[in-house]
Write a protein that holds these residues in place. Sequence first.
Motif, PDB file in Angstrom:
ATOM      1  N   GLY A 109      13.445   9.138  -0.122  1.00 34.68           N
ATOM      2  CA  GLY A 109      12.441  10.171   0.106  1.00 34.68           C
ATOM      3  C   GLY A 109      11.058   9.587  -0.080  1.00 34.68           C
ATOM      4  N   PHE A 110      10.035  10.426   0.097  1.00 34.29           N
ATOM      5  CA  PHE A 110       8.663   9.951  -0.080  1.00 34.29           C
ATOM      6  C   PHE A 110       7.740  11.110  -0.424  1.00 34.29           C
ATOM      7  N   PHE A 111       6.754  10.817  -1.276  1.00 35.43           N
ATOM      8  CA  PHE A 111       5.779  11.821  -1.674  1.00 35.43           C
ATOM      9  C   PHE A 111       4.835  12.127  -0.507  1.00 35.43           C
ATOM     10  N   ILE A 112       4.560  13.427  -0.318  1.00 39.70           N
ATOM     11  CA  ILE A 112       3.590  13.836   0.703  1.00 39.70           C
ATOM     12  C   ILE A 112       2.407  14.572   0.079  1.00 39.70           C
ATOM     13  N   SER A 113       2.387  14.652  -1.251  1.00 44.86           N
ATOM     14  CA  SER A 113       1.252  15.297  -1.924  1.00 44.86           C
ATOM     15  C   SER A 113       1.086  14.703  -3.313  1.00 44.86           C
ATOM     16  N   GLU A 114      -0.126  14.787  -3.816  1.00 45.99           N
ATOM     17  CA  GLU A 114      -0.431  14.219  -5.121  1.00 45.99           C
ATOM     18  C   GLU A 114       0.273  14.953  -6.246  1.00 45.99           C
ATOM     19  N   ASP A 115       0.579  16.239  -6.032  1.00 45.47           N
ATOM     20  CA  ASP A 115       1.198  17.022  -7.103  1.00 45.47           C
ATOM     21  C   ASP A 115       2.723  16.945  -7.112  1.00 45.47           C
ATOM     22  N   GLY A 116       3.331  16.067  -6.290  1.00 43.37           N
ATOM     23  CA  GLY A 116       4.752  15.778  -6.461  1.00 43.37           C
ATOM     24  C   GLY A 116       5.704  16.377  -5.457  1.00 43.37           C
ATOM     25  N   LEU A 117       5.244  16.734  -4.242  1.00 40.66           N
ATOM     26  CA  LEU A 117       6.163  17.192  -3.199  1.00 40.66           C
ATOM     27  C   LEU A 117       6.763  15.987  -2.480  1.00 40.66           C
ATOM     28  N   ILE A 118       8.077  16.033  -2.255  1.00 40.17           N
ATOM     29  CA  ILE A 118       8.819  14.914  -1.666  1.00 40.17           C
ATOM     30  C   ILE A 118       9.586  15.399  -0.452  1.00 40.17           C
ATOM     31  N   VAL A 119       9.574  14.609   0.615  1.00 39.62           N
ATOM     32  CA  VAL A 119      10.375  14.885   1.809  1.00 39.62           C
ATOM     33  C   VAL A 119      11.618  14.007   1.785  1.00 39.62           C
ATOM     34  N   ARG A 163       0.814  -1.219   0.000  1.00 44.64           N
ATOM     35  CA  ARG A 163       0.000   0.000   0.000  1.00 44.64           C
ATOM     36  C   ARG A 163       0.849   1.270   0.000  1.00 44.64           C
ATOM     37  N   VAL A 164       1.984   1.288   0.740  1.00 45.33           N
ATOM     38  CA  VAL A 164       2.744   2.526   0.903  1.00 45.33           C
ATOM     39  C   VAL A 164       3.977   2.618   0.002  1.00 45.33           C
ATOM     40  N   GLU A 165       4.456   1.481  -0.498  1.00 42.58           N
ATOM     41  CA  GLU A 165       5.715   1.496  -1.248  1.00 42.58           C
ATOM     42  C   GLU A 165       5.688   2.368  -2.497  1.00 42.58           C
ATOM     43  N   PRO A 166       4.572   2.478  -3.235  1.00 43.78           N
ATOM     44  CA  PRO A 166       4.593   3.346  -4.421  1.00 43.78           C
ATOM     45  C   PRO A 166       4.924   4.811  -4.128  1.00 43.78           C
ATOM     46  N   ALA A 167       4.753   5.257  -2.872  1.00 40.85           N
ATOM     47  CA  ALA A 167       5.036   6.650  -2.523  1.00 40.85           C
ATOM     48  C   ALA A 167       6.498   6.877  -2.156  1.00 40.85           C
ATOM     49  N   VAL A 168       7.284   5.810  -2.049  1.00 34.32           N
ATOM     50  CA  VAL A 168       8.676   5.921  -1.629  1.00 34.32           C
ATOM     51  C   VAL A 168       9.577   5.975  -2.858  1.00 34.32           C
ATOM     52  N   VAL A 169      10.561   6.897  -2.842  1.00 33.15           N
ATOM     53  CA  VAL A 169      11.436   7.087  -4.003  1.00 33.15           C
ATOM     54  C   VAL A 169      12.891   6.987  -3.580  1.00 33.15           C
ATOM     55  N   SER A 170      13.738   6.711  -4.570  1.00 27.35           N
ATOM     56  CA  SER A 170      15.185   6.837  -4.382  1.00 27.35           C
ATOM     57  C   SER A 170      15.606   8.217  -4.853  1.00 27.35           C
ATOM     58  N   VAL A 171      16.557   8.824  -4.186  1.00 25.22           N
ATOM     59  CA  VAL A 171      17.018  10.168  -4.524  1.00 25.22           C
ATOM     60  C   VAL A 171      18.487  10.085  -4.933  1.00 25.22           C
ATOM     61  N   ASN A 172      18.770  10.415  -6.189  1.00 31.51           N
ATOM     62  CA  ASN A 172      20.142  10.416  -6.717  1.00 31.51           C
ATOM     63  C   ASN A 172      20.597  11.858  -6.884  1.00 31.51           C
ATOM     64  N   VAL A 173      21.764  12.198  -6.324  1.00 31.00           N
ATOM     65  CA  VAL A 173      22.206  13.589  -6.260  1.00 31.00           C
ATOM     66  C   VAL A 173      23.610  13.734  -6.838  1.00 31.00           C
ATOM     67  N   ILE A 174      23.787  14.768  -7.656  1.00 29.04           N
ATOM     68  CA  ILE A 174      25.120  15.211  -8.071  1.00 29.04           C
ATOM     69  C   ILE A 174      25.364  16.535  -7.369  1.00 29.04           C
ATOM     70  N   SER A 175      26.512  16.668  -6.688  1.00 28.61           N
ATOM     71  CA  SER A 175      26.796  17.879  -5.920  1.00 28.61           C
ATOM     72  C   SER A 175      28.246  18.269  -6.078  1.00 28.61           C
ATOM     73  N   PHE A 212       0.937   9.139  -2.636  1.00 28.15           N
ATOM     74  CA  PHE A 212       1.581   9.820  -1.511  1.00 28.15           C
ATOM     75  C   PHE A 212       1.117   9.215  -0.192  1.00 28.15           C
ATOM     76  N   VAL A 213       1.869   9.523   0.857  1.00 29.09           N
ATOM     77  CA  VAL A 213       1.545   9.056   2.211  1.00 29.09           C
ATOM     78  C   VAL A 213       1.414  10.271   3.113  1.00 29.09           C
ATOM     79  N   ARG A 214       0.862  10.038   4.289  1.00 31.35           N
ATOM     80  CA  ARG A 214       0.611  11.136   5.224  1.00 31.35           C
ATOM     81  C   ARG A 214       1.396  10.932   6.522  1.00 31.35           C
ATOM     82  N   PHE A 215       1.690  12.057   7.158  1.00 30.08           N
ATOM     83  CA  PHE A 215       2.325  11.992   8.468  1.00 30.08           C
ATOM     84  C   PHE A 215       1.319  11.543   9.517  1.00 30.08           C
ATOM     85  N   GLY A 216       1.795  10.702  10.436  1.00 33.23           N
ATOM     86  CA  GLY A 216       0.988  10.298  11.579  1.00 33.23           C
ATOM     87  C   GLY A 216       1.456  11.042  12.817  1.00 33.23           C
TER      88      GLY A 216
END
Length: 512
Positions: A118-128, A58-70, A176-180
């Motif tokens: 990271g993980f989505f917290i909104s339907e429009d694509g915000l990620i924490v 149920r929750v895994e589709p909201a979880v993402v991998s974050v790849n960063v170049i810095s 997305f998922v919600r904070f508890g």
Amino acid sequence: MSKFGVSAQALVAAAVGAVIMGGVVAAPKFFAPEARAQAIAIQAPPGAPMSFADLIERVEPAVVSVNVISTQEIGRNAEMEELLENFRGMPGLEEFFRQRRSPQETPRTREARSLGSGFFISEDGLIVTNHHVIDRATQIQVVLHDGREIEAELVGSDQQTDLAVLRVKTPGKYPFVRFGNSRNMRKGDWVVALGNPFGLGGTATAGILSADNRELGGGSPYTDFLQIDASINRGNSGGPTFDLHGNVIGVNSQILSPTGGSVGIGFAIPAELAREVTDTLIQSGRVSRGWLGVVIRDLPTDFAEALGIPGTKGALIAEVTGGSPAERAGLRRNDIILGVNGQQVTDATTTTRLVGRLVANTSNRFEIVRDGQTQTINVVVGERPDDPNAASGLQPAPGTPRGQGETPTTPGTLLEPFGARLLPMTPEVRERLGLRAGDTGLSIMEIVPDGLFAKAGLEAGIVILEANGRPVPTVEAFNRVVVEARAANRQKILLALRVGQITNYRTVDLPG
């Protein structure tokens, strides 16, 4: 062997494969009574799921991998900065690494790649995610559960709580998922962590809430962490920890490990703090915190006893930054903060967090104890700068190592009961220690072995700024404090000490 000619272990194994009804194992009736008892004993305890599969699906589709170049600085100064950040808030170590930076080194940079979660917290694509995952990022890419790779941009981040918010650049509707509420969790409750450990995206681990309200030192002054034993490794940073209802109760942030891998001790930022900070980042891109401009310390029992103060609740002001809101309001070194706007503080950590939540440029009531008397001082707090030391003009001075004080032109005065030779602080010492023109004190020129100062751990080269909250510009002033303490039937005196550019405190026994 049982009377049926098979071992009890075999019967128990067969029972495990028996019919499962509502999480209870039903042992077949033809088993011997002792085998039935063993089979029933191995069933899951009340409240424990037989599987986490439904939750994870149920929750895994909201979880993402974050790849960063810095961009990453390299060289000795970069190493010192990293160590300095790890030990920030620990005066001795922080000053040690600060003084080992080289002003002559020319900064060099290189491209670096890192992984996080990271993980989505909104339907429009915000990620924490975590701040340290995307720090100094020049390019951010997220990998979705279905394998899609999407570019993302930074909305805002907060180093103090190690939180950041991203937004994907591709429009769409995202799971997305919600904070508890982590406060509803109890030690021993099940938790499930998802993330991208070592680049192995889509990894789930399960465990329990091992502890809450963990403080991890000065580097995280605003966070009481959740401790979990679900496996968290490098790359899990920024991923979610769920309760069994699929609510995010923590954002994975740190691990404690001598090897770099999981040893069952991981830390997550509580959902309540994460929600508060991410809401602020979404609205304004940054977190503005109140700034007082003081260095504060806890108030241990021996400190309170030396000052004749009942109880040990509060925070001791060790230093007031020049030109700070605290100085303008009249706060002083050795003031003890008891409360802010009617809310009681218990130690330096709670004081830091209360001040951090204040709105910049507003007036706030600080209840303090000064010279044994309670009073209220109104302080208009400022906005906390990214580097409070830089804002105050406080810079590391070369200084002399501990135990290598300047050679005095006079031998100083030997206080035999304390086993120390003291000399009024010279202007050169005052400047070297980063003190202001009006500051006074006594330089410790010599320590006699087995004396009271030696037993308290004091060394030559340290400067005594105050004793029991009183300035001690001369040895006579120091002796007056000792006489007053004896008259009040106290067993110790509290010394404010300058070591390098750090003010510390130490209690010293009074001579019998």
